[in-house]
Design a protein around this motif. Structure first.
Motif, PDB file in Angstrom:
ATOM      1  N   GLY A  53       0.840  -1.187   0.000  1.00  7.01           N
ATOM      2  CA  GLY A  53       0.000   0.000   0.000  1.00  7.01           C
ATOM      3  C   GLY A  53       0.879   1.242   0.000  1.00  7.01           C
ATOM      4  N   LEU A  54       0.267   2.402  -0.138  1.00  7.67           N
ATOM      5  CA  LEU A  54       1.043   3.651  -0.113  1.00  7.67           C
ATOM      6  C   LEU A  54       1.446   4.037   1.303  1.00  7.67           C
ATOM      7  N   THR A  55       0.694   3.554   2.287  1.00  8.79           N
ATOM      8  CA  THR A  55       1.011   3.854   3.685  1.00  8.79           C
ATOM      9  C   THR A  55       1.086   2.561   4.489  1.00  8.79           C
ATOM     10  N   ARG A  56       1.763   2.602   5.606  1.00  9.57           N
ATOM     11  CA  ARG A  56       1.894   1.427   6.454  1.00  9.57           C
ATOM     12  C   ARG A  56       0.584   1.160   7.195  1.00  9.57           C
ATOM     13  N   PRO A  57       0.089  -0.074   7.169  1.00 12.08           N
ATOM     14  CA  PRO A  57      -1.127  -0.394   7.917  1.00 12.08           C
ATOM     15  C   PRO A  57      -0.878  -0.245   9.415  1.00 12.08           C
ATOM     16  N   SER A  58      -1.930   0.092  10.153  1.00 17.11           N
ATOM     17  CA  SER A  58      -1.794   0.284  11.604  1.00 17.11           C
ATOM     18  C   SER A  58      -1.351  -0.985  12.311  1.00 17.11           C
ATOM     19  N   TYR A  59      -1.688  -2.144  11.748  1.00 17.26           N
ATOM     20  CA  TYR A  59      -1.321  -3.399  12.392  1.00 17.26           C
ATOM     21  C   TYR A  59       0.065  -3.898  11.962  1.00 17.26           C
ATOM     22  N   MET A  60       0.727  -3.156  11.055  1.00 16.75           N
ATOM     23  CA  MET A  60       2.101  -3.484  10.657  1.00 16.75           C
ATOM     24  C   MET A  60       2.941  -2.204  10.606  1.00 16.75           C
ATOM     25  N   PRO A  61       2.987  -1.438  11.702  1.00 10.64           N
ATOM     26  CA  PRO A  61       3.646  -0.132  11.672  1.00 10.64           C
ATOM     27  C   PRO A  61       5.158  -0.188  11.465  1.00 10.64           C
ATOM     28  N   ASN A  62       5.775  -1.310  11.756  1.00  3.69           N
ATOM     29  CA  ASN A  62       7.230  -1.405  11.653  1.00  3.69           C
ATOM     30  C   ASN A  62       7.716  -1.987  10.325  1.00  3.69           C
ATOM     31  N   ILE A  63       6.773  -2.334   9.454  1.00  2.99           N
ATOM     32  CA  ILE A  63       7.151  -2.891   8.159  1.00  2.99           C
ATOM     33  C   ILE A  63       7.004  -1.804   7.097  1.00  2.99           C
ATOM     34  N   PRO A  64       8.089  -1.461   6.391  1.00  7.35           N
ATOM     35  CA  PRO A  64       8.016  -0.377   5.396  1.00  7.35           C
ATOM     36  C   PRO A  64       7.177  -0.758   4.184  1.00  7.35           C
ATOM     37  N   THR A  65       6.812   0.236   3.414  1.00  3.71           N
ATOM     38  CA  THR A  65       6.100  -0.013   2.162  1.00  3.71           C
ATOM     39  C   THR A  65       7.113  -0.152   1.027  1.00  3.71           C
ATOM     40  N   VAL A  66       6.676  -0.756  -0.072  1.00  2.91           N
ATOM     41  CA  VAL A  66       7.523  -0.822  -1.265  1.00  2.91           C
ATOM     42  C   VAL A  66       7.819   0.596  -1.747  1.00  2.91           C
ATOM     43  N   ALA A  67       6.802   1.466  -1.652  1.00  9.09           N
ATOM     44  CA  ALA A  67       6.937   2.837  -2.137  1.00  9.09           C
ATOM     45  C   ALA A  67       8.037   3.611  -1.419  1.00  9.09           C
ATOM     46  N   GLU A  68       8.244   3.334  -0.149  1.00  6.88           N
ATOM     47  CA  GLU A  68       9.273   4.049   0.609  1.00  6.88           C
ATOM     48  C   GLU A  68      10.600   3.293   0.629  1.00  6.88           C
ATOM     49  N   SER A  69      10.655   2.172  -0.117  1.00  4.80           N
ATOM     50  CA  SER A  69      11.850   1.326  -0.074  1.00  4.80           C
ATOM     51  C   SER A  69      12.516   1.160  -1.430  1.00  4.80           C
ATOM     52  N   GLY A  70      12.317   2.120  -2.314  1.00  7.97           N
ATOM     53  CA  GLY A  70      13.005   2.048  -3.591  1.00  7.97           C
ATOM     54  C   GLY A  70      12.152   2.208  -4.828  1.00  7.97           C
ATOM     55  N   LEU A  71      10.809   2.082  -4.672  1.00 14.74           N
ATOM     56  CA  LEU A  71       9.914   2.234  -5.825  1.00 14.74           C
ATOM     57  C   LEU A  71       8.818   3.247  -5.480  1.00 14.74           C
ATOM     58  N   PRO A  72       9.111   4.539  -5.539  1.00 10.91           N
ATOM     59  CA  PRO A  72       8.143   5.582  -5.159  1.00 10.91           C
ATOM     60  C   PRO A  72       6.823   5.448  -5.915  1.00 10.91           C
ATOM     61  N   GLY A  73       5.730   5.610  -5.188  1.00 10.37           N
ATOM     62  CA  GLY A  73       4.407   5.563  -5.802  1.00 10.37           C
ATOM     63  C   GLY A  73       3.857   4.178  -6.043  1.00 10.37           C
ATOM     64  N   PHE A  74       4.638   3.141  -5.724  1.00 13.09           N
ATOM     65  CA  PHE A  74       4.164   1.776  -5.961  1.00 13.09           C
ATOM     66  C   PHE A  74       2.974   1.469  -5.052  1.00 13.09           C
ATOM     67  N   GLU A  75       1.896   0.954  -5.657  1.00 15.90           N
ATOM     68  CA  GLU A  75       0.717   0.565  -4.882  1.00 15.90           C
ATOM     69  C   GLU A  75       0.019  -0.596  -5.579  1.00 15.90           C
TER      70      GLU A  75
END
Length: 326
Positions: free
Chosen positions: A228-250
């Motif tokens: 997703g574009l944002t981290r789910p509340s139940y997985m706050p410590n796991i980054p998103t693909v979008a913030e880990s090298g592929l901006p805008g990925f959803e």
């Protein structure tokens, strides 16, 4: 004068007759027969769990029987065609999913048009995929995963719940963004895919969080990123693909409520009102959250617009990656 009175009386009688006919034709809500909510997947999964929670509350709210019926097969396409061609009296609803509604029609002949034969009612639930890898793969971060995928074509393998499924298309979108190829390993469901990942038979899996989180918590799998574009509340410590090298990925998984397009608009509107009420209920939202699902109530128009955008997005991926049915 007498003639004028007769004309007025005749006009009044005609008006009452028309009003009576309109009233007689107005669809009853809830319908006299029990309501069936179809789910295109086997019992026990995320879709089934969400459908049963929502159906139970809907039935309580409207004081009527709402029965969930599972009809798995062909990635959900079979039941989508059945509902599209089925009763339009408000007794049949479908917990439609991303694959049959916005992916499969671009890959094959499915026997229905999602935008002509099915009517949008309300969004249901959304949830991101969670990319998990086997510890033996030597991958601990998204940077590691990207480096491995770019090292050589098909150096990285990933499982899916079937050709054309949300997990498959997520992997294809990911590979497209990287400009590489990954080896796709299709399965007939989440359980067999997860079993083989736990056995180390491939690198990773873009899975539904409810399927993979228990294994992450047990230390058997490594969580890399959510889609997703944002981290789910139940997985706050796991980054998103979008913030880990592929901006805008959803790439979201989602389910939405639809019915036969021939269903009268007043019934569809009433169902929208009732389903939005259910999805905004604090107890339902909390229960869905425990399953890793985010409620997503919408207006009928908002759902139609969302489906059009998702359809265009996945049509592009299907064509660019030359994805064919099995």
């Amino acid at each position: 004068m007498h003639k004028r009175h007769l004309l007025r009386a005749a006009a009044a009688a005609a008006s009452l007759a028309l009003a009576g006919a309109a009233h007689a034709q107005a669809p009853a809500f809830p319908p006299a027969k029990p309501i069936t909510l179809y789910v295109g997947f086997a019992p026990g999964g995320a879709a089934d769990s969400a459908a049963r929670l929502i159906a139970k509350k809907l039935g309580e709210n409207i004081g009527h029987s709402v029965v969930v019926e599972n009809k798995a097969g062909a990635g959900g396409n079979i039941v989508h065609q059945q509902v599209a061609q089925g009763p339009a009296d408000g007794t049949v609803l479908l917990f439609g999913s991303i694959g049959p509604l916005t992916i499969a029609p671009h890959m094959m002949k499915v026997g229905y048009d999602p935008f002509k034969d099915l009517a949008p009612i309300s969004g249901g639930v959304h949830f991101p995929n969670l990319l998990v890898v086997h510890p033996g793969a030597g991958i601990k971060t998204m940077a590691d995963f990207i480096a491995a995928a770019k090292k050589a074509p098909n150096n990285v393998s990933y499982a899916s719940t079937g050709n054309g499924s949300a997990s498959h298309l997520t992997g294809e979108l990911f590979a497209s963004r990287l400009g590489t190829e990954m080896l796709h390993v299709p399965y007939k469901g989440g359980a067999p895919a997860m079993n083989d990942l736990l056995g180390g038979r491939f690198t990773g899996y873009f899975s539904a969080p409810p399927t993979s989180l228990p294994h992450v918590e047990a230390g058997k799998l490594i969580p890399i990123a959510t889609t997703g574009l944002t981290r789910p509340s139940y997985m706050p410590n796991i980054p998103t693909v979008a913030e880990s090298g592929l901006p805008g990925f959803e790439a979201l998984n989602w389910y939405a409520f639809v019915a036969s397009a021939k269903t009268p608009a007043p019934l569809l509107d009433r169902y929208n009102t009732e389903l939005v009420k259910v999805l905004n209920d604090p107890a339902i939202r909390e229960a869905l959250s425990k399953h890793g699902l985010s409620p997503h109530p919408t207006s009928r128009a908002e759902l139609a617009d969302f489906m059009q955008k998702e359809s265009a997005k996945w049509e592009k991926v299907v064509k660019e990656r030359n994805i064919k049915p099995e």
